[in-house]
Design a protein around this motif. Structure first.
Motif, PDB file in Angstrom:
ATOM      1  N   LYS B 127       0.859  -1.180   0.000  1.00 23.19           N
ATOM      2  CA  LYS B 127       0.000   0.000   0.000  1.00 23.19           C
ATOM      3  C   LYS B 127       0.902   1.239   0.000  1.00 23.19           C
ATOM      4  O   LYS B 127       0.583   2.246  -0.639  1.00 23.19           O
ATOM      5  N   HIS B 128       2.016   1.134   0.701  1.00 23.49           N
ATOM      6  CA  HIS B 128       3.008   2.199   0.681  1.00 23.49           C
ATOM      7  C   HIS B 128       4.305   1.608   1.208  1.00 23.49           C
ATOM      8  O   HIS B 128       4.293   0.567   1.866  1.00 23.49           O
ATOM      9  N   ILE B 148      -1.310   3.750   7.904  1.00 26.63           N
ATOM     10  CA  ILE B 148      -1.670   3.404   6.526  1.00 26.63           C
ATOM     11  C   ILE B 148      -2.069   1.934   6.429  1.00 26.63           C
ATOM     12  O   ILE B 148      -3.037   1.576   5.754  1.00 26.63           O
ATOM     13  N   ARG B 153      -8.729   1.104   3.084  1.00 26.53           N
ATOM     14  CA  ARG B 153      -8.614  -0.290   2.656  1.00 26.53           C
ATOM     15  C   ARG B 153      -7.256  -0.767   3.148  1.00 26.53           C
ATOM     16  O   ARG B 153      -6.229  -0.282   2.661  1.00 26.53           O
ATOM     17  N   TYR B 183      -3.705  11.328   2.014  1.00 31.64           N
ATOM     18  CA  TYR B 183      -4.335  10.089   2.463  1.00 31.64           C
ATOM     19  C   TYR B 183      -5.380  10.367   3.531  1.00 31.64           C
ATOM     20  O   TYR B 183      -5.058  10.532   4.709  1.00 31.64           O
ATOM     21  N   ASP B 304     -12.750   1.678  -1.181  1.00 31.84           N
ATOM     22  CA  ASP B 304     -11.728   2.038  -2.167  1.00 31.84           C
ATOM     23  C   ASP B 304     -12.386   2.498  -3.465  1.00 31.84           C
ATOM     24  O   ASP B 304     -12.932   1.690  -4.208  1.00 31.84           O
ATOM     25  N   PRO B 305     -12.329   3.807  -3.753  1.00 24.90           N
ATOM     26  CA  PRO B 305     -13.004   4.306  -4.956  1.00 24.90           C
ATOM     27  C   PRO B 305     -12.500   3.619  -6.235  1.00 24.90           C
ATOM     28  O   PRO B 305     -13.251   3.487  -7.194  1.00 24.90           O
ATOM     29  N   SER B 306     -11.249   3.166  -6.231  1.00 22.36           N
ATOM     30  CA  SER B 306     -10.719   2.562  -7.463  1.00 22.36           C
ATOM     31  C   SER B 306     -11.295   1.168  -7.706  1.00 22.36           C
ATOM     32  O   SER B 306     -11.120   0.602  -8.783  1.00 22.36           O
ATOM     33  N   SER B 307     -11.977   0.599  -6.712  1.00 17.16           N
ATOM     34  CA  SER B 307     -12.633  -0.692  -6.931  1.00 17.16           C
ATOM     35  C   SER B 307     -13.977  -0.526  -7.637  1.00 17.16           C
ATOM     36  O   SER B 307     -14.509  -1.481  -8.186  1.00 17.16           O
ATOM     37  N   VAL B 308     -14.503   0.689  -7.571  1.00 13.67           N
ATOM     38  CA  VAL B 308     -15.847   0.921  -8.099  1.00 13.67           C
ATOM     39  C   VAL B 308     -15.777   1.201  -9.602  1.00 13.67           C
ATOM     40  O   VAL B 308     -14.969   2.004 -10.054  1.00 13.67           O
TER      41      VAL B 308
END
Lengths: 175, 564
Positions: B127-128, B148, B153, B183, B304-308
């Motif tokens: 994640k980082h 983090i 997520r 973040y 997680d917006p990137s999953s949508v």
């Protein structure tokens, strides 16, 4: 089975386009690698990427031109936002913005007649000759995509030896 | 203020973050850090026999406790041996902090002995990550890493910790708060969107809850169960979501997807509304994406917006924490009435149940079923390897509580199960922990028997031994004209190479071999009673297949049923 089965195309087809995004990131080592790595790992295409410090020295701005369709571009924005070092992703494509790129074109210029012609072209376009060599000129131009493309096309017949360009930088208009 | 070393700072940071267990393996560039764990009393160090064992153990620990799992390794090969485990945690959103030694700052980039660019190598699987070159940055880095790893997520964070920074001295002040500009995860769902969900349910005739691991990660099982029962909406879970909703509930359809139940997959295809909660429309769930849920509007609740809208276009997205959003939904949820829909599903359940040939032979599904029968009162934690063993464990055990199912879902890491089971047992010392394994995957981290025996970590290993890499063999049987290319692990005798009983005994563990169906219950009972680790070698039907099955790239309407 007693349900009606129909095929619904959940993935609409989109056309490839160029998108311009401005990304504010932490000015730390490794951040460029994170952004570039994200593009390569997920198979996104970078058309150009320009990066530099902003008015706040701890923050850098990346102007990225992305070749993508609308659906992929949505993912690009989300994935960039997901990076911890990304502070803000601004999509310039939809709105009003000014963009510029700097280019050097080294063009063949040996015969006297040709050298004169090139000087004329350069003068008429507002570009500048920044290096005069025995066999070539280096022409500098900055401008938007059309301006730069036009100059390249004008010089192409004389024989372009080398092109160096910075990639686009862009800023949103204040309105 | 007194000055302390970087290594001491790290330990103080770990303690401040509530870390009590660390899994790891020593090496040159991590000696100062391990020295401080050795000198202290607050952190128990578990010495594995391979760095991969350490990272999977930290992962298993995190999955059963919900805390951040911590592992440590030295620079170079020690650190690169963590890579598979970090990627495993990343794919399944498991909170983890991996700390690796690194060569001295002055040597970084010189191809020094045991140097590897860990920040570069793990960039796309964490994640980082951080490389701490300045001791002044260390306290903030530790604080951020844990923040983090466990928020939003969740996911793994790596701290690369050069050996010279470990011994440098500086003043230590541990930050109380974290502020990372880029973040700020969203927890509260948009109320307008939540209302839209409620309206969509009111209009729906065939709604379905599709629940993933996110519900377990956000501790939202109670809220989800309440919501499902109140609205009377049937529930199917992904493999990662097993345990998020009680499978013995009348609303449960079990698992969906490639090896899901026929009735779950048929329900997806017939549904007019799919409410995805903490799930990500993975290809193993959706099958051919164009045919997925062709009649349904889709609601997607995810942090997680990137999953949508990544794999499937979503009609009503709600970004936020599943628990928070379900709480809001429960406030406005109305009693549903979906009798016709339940009737339809009941017919599928009756006509297409999950079954196998329950004859006199020793079949792997029977073994899994018996583990459930023997442990259903007190409960058990089921950890799995990857392949057929994993799918049978997912199908034939009835999961009723969150954090009782531990399996590598996204990455599908063979060799995950046994070390993860060790970590799970450390996290839940009083639980009965089973590792359901195949004879292939157990051999990928079998060396951890030494860890389990010496620390008396009483994991019960169930090897469903068929002498094959069974899942690949199944694909070869079905789609490659039975050409078993390099998937045969045992010639004729599955007990010969290795002899798992002797192997267990050589480590000082209890070994058992079970060849008859009639011996299964007794063997399992003996294992549960045994105090230390046990290896049970079940010699099962060699060419048993996992059914139902949706072939890769096919629509989930196109299931192969085998016997069912």
């Amino acid at each position: 089975m007693n349900y009606e089965h129909k095929t619904m195309n959940r993935n609409k087809e989109f056309n490839m386009e160029k998108f311009v995004i401005s990304v504010l990131v932490e000015n730390k080592f490794g951040v460029l690698a994170r952004v570039a790595g994200l593009f390569s790992a997920r198979g996104y295409n970078i058309n150009s990427l320009a990066v530099g410090e902003t008015e706040a020295p701890e923050v850098s701005r990346m102007t990225i031109v992305v070749d993508a369709d609308e659906r992929i571009f949505e993912q690009v924005k989300k994935q960039l936002n997901k990076l911890i070092d990304t502070i803000r992703v601004q999509d310039l494509t939809g709105g009003e913005y000014v963009d510029r790129e700097l280019i050097f074109i080294k063009v063949k210029a040996e015969k006297i007649g040709i050298r004169e012609k090139i000087v004329k072209i350069v003068d008429s376009t507002g570009a500048e000759i920044v290096d005069i060599g025995k066999k070539s000129f280096t022409v500098e131009e900055s401008g938007d995509e059309h301006r730069i493309k036009a100059l390249i096309e004008l010089l192409r017949p004389y024989g372009i030896l080398e092109i160096v360009r910075t990639g686009k930088i862009a800023i949103q208009c204040d309105n | 203020m007194a000055k302390i070393t970087g290594a001491e700072m790290m330990i103080k940071g770990l303690i401040a973050e509530g870390v009590t267990h660390v899994f790891g393996y020593p090496g040159g560039t991590i000696i100062p850090l391990l020295d401080h764990i050795y000198k202290g009393k607050d952190i128990k160090f578990h010495l594995t026999r391979h760095e991969q064992g350490a990272v999977h153990a930290a992962d298993g620990y995190a999955r059963v406790t919900g805390d951040v799992g911590v592992c440590m390794a030295t620079s170079g090969p020690g650190a690169t041996n963590l890579v598979t485990g970090i990627a495993t945690a990343n794919m399944d959103s498991i909170p983890m902090v991996a700390i690796t030694g690194q060569v001295k700052c002055t040597l970084i980039g010189n191809d020094a002995f045991q140097e590897a660019d860990m920040v570069g190598i793990t960039r796309s699987i964490t994640k980082h990550n951080y490389l701490v070159k300045d001791i002044k940055e260390l306290p903030k880095t530790i604080k951020e890493a844990f923040h983090i790893a466990r928020t939003g997520r969740p996911g793994p964070v790596l701290i690369d910790f050069p050996v010279d920074v470990q011994v440098q001295m500086a003043e230590f002040k541990y930050p109380k708060t974290v502020d990372i500009k880029g973040y700020k995860p969203t927890y509260k769902g948009h109320l307008g969107q939540i209302k839209r969900i409620s309206k969509a349910i009111a209009k729906s005739k065939k709604p379905l809850l599709y629940v993933g691991g996110g519900v377990i990660l956000s501790e939202a099982s109670k809220e989800l169960t309440k919501f499902a029962r109140k609205t009377d909406i049937p529930v199917t879970t992904t493999m990662m979501g097993l345990g998020a909703f009680p499978e013995d509930d009348r609303l449960s359809l079990g698992m969906l997807g490639m090896h899901g139940t026929a009735y779950a997959n048929h329900s997806v295809q017939a549904a007019d509304l799919i409410i995805a909660v903490g799930a990500r429309f993975d290809d193993r769930v959706t099958g051919r994406i164009d045919d997925f849920a062709p009649n349904a509007s889709i609601v997607h609740i995810d942090i997680d917006p990137s999953s949508v809208s990544k794999n499937v276009e979503v009609d009503i997205p709600v970004i936020g924490d599943a628990k928070e959003i379900l709480k809001e939904l429960n406030k406005i949820a109305k009693k549903g009435k979906f009798d016709e829909w339940h009737k339809t599903i009941a017919v599928w359940k009756k006509e297409l149940p999950l079954k196998y040939k329950d004859d006199a032979r020793l079949r792997p599904q029977y073994v899994v079923e018996q583990i459930y029968e023997l442990t259903k009162k007190e409960g058990a934690i089921i950890v799995t390897e990857v392949g057929q063993n994993q799918m049978w464990a997912a199908q034939h055990f009835t999961y009723t509580k969150p954090r009782t199912w531990v399996s590598s879902g996204g990455l599908g890491t063979m060799g995950y199960g046994f070390p993860a089971a060790i970590g799970a047992q450390v996290g839940k010392p009083d639980a009965i922990v089973f590792d359901i394994a195949g004879d292939g995957s157990i051999q990928m981290n079998i060396q951890e028997l030494a860890t389990a025996v010496l620390e008396q970590i009483p994991v019960k290993i169930v090897i469903l031994n068929n002498g094959y890499l069974g899942m690949v063999r199944q694909w070869q049987e079905l789609f490659y004209d039975r050409r078993y290319a390099f998937t045969t692990l045992a010639k004729k005798d599955c007990t010969a190479c290795p002899d798992f009983v002797k192997l267990a005994e050589s480590y000082g563990a209890k070994g058992m071999r079970i060849t008859e169906k009639s011996e299964v219950k007794k063997a399992l009972k003996t294992a549960i009673k045994t105090k230390g680790p046990v290896v049970m070698d079940f010699i099962v039907e060699r060419e048993e297949n996992v059914f139902p099955m949706v072939p890769a790239g096919k629509s989930i309407s196109e299931m192969l049923h085998g016997l069912a």
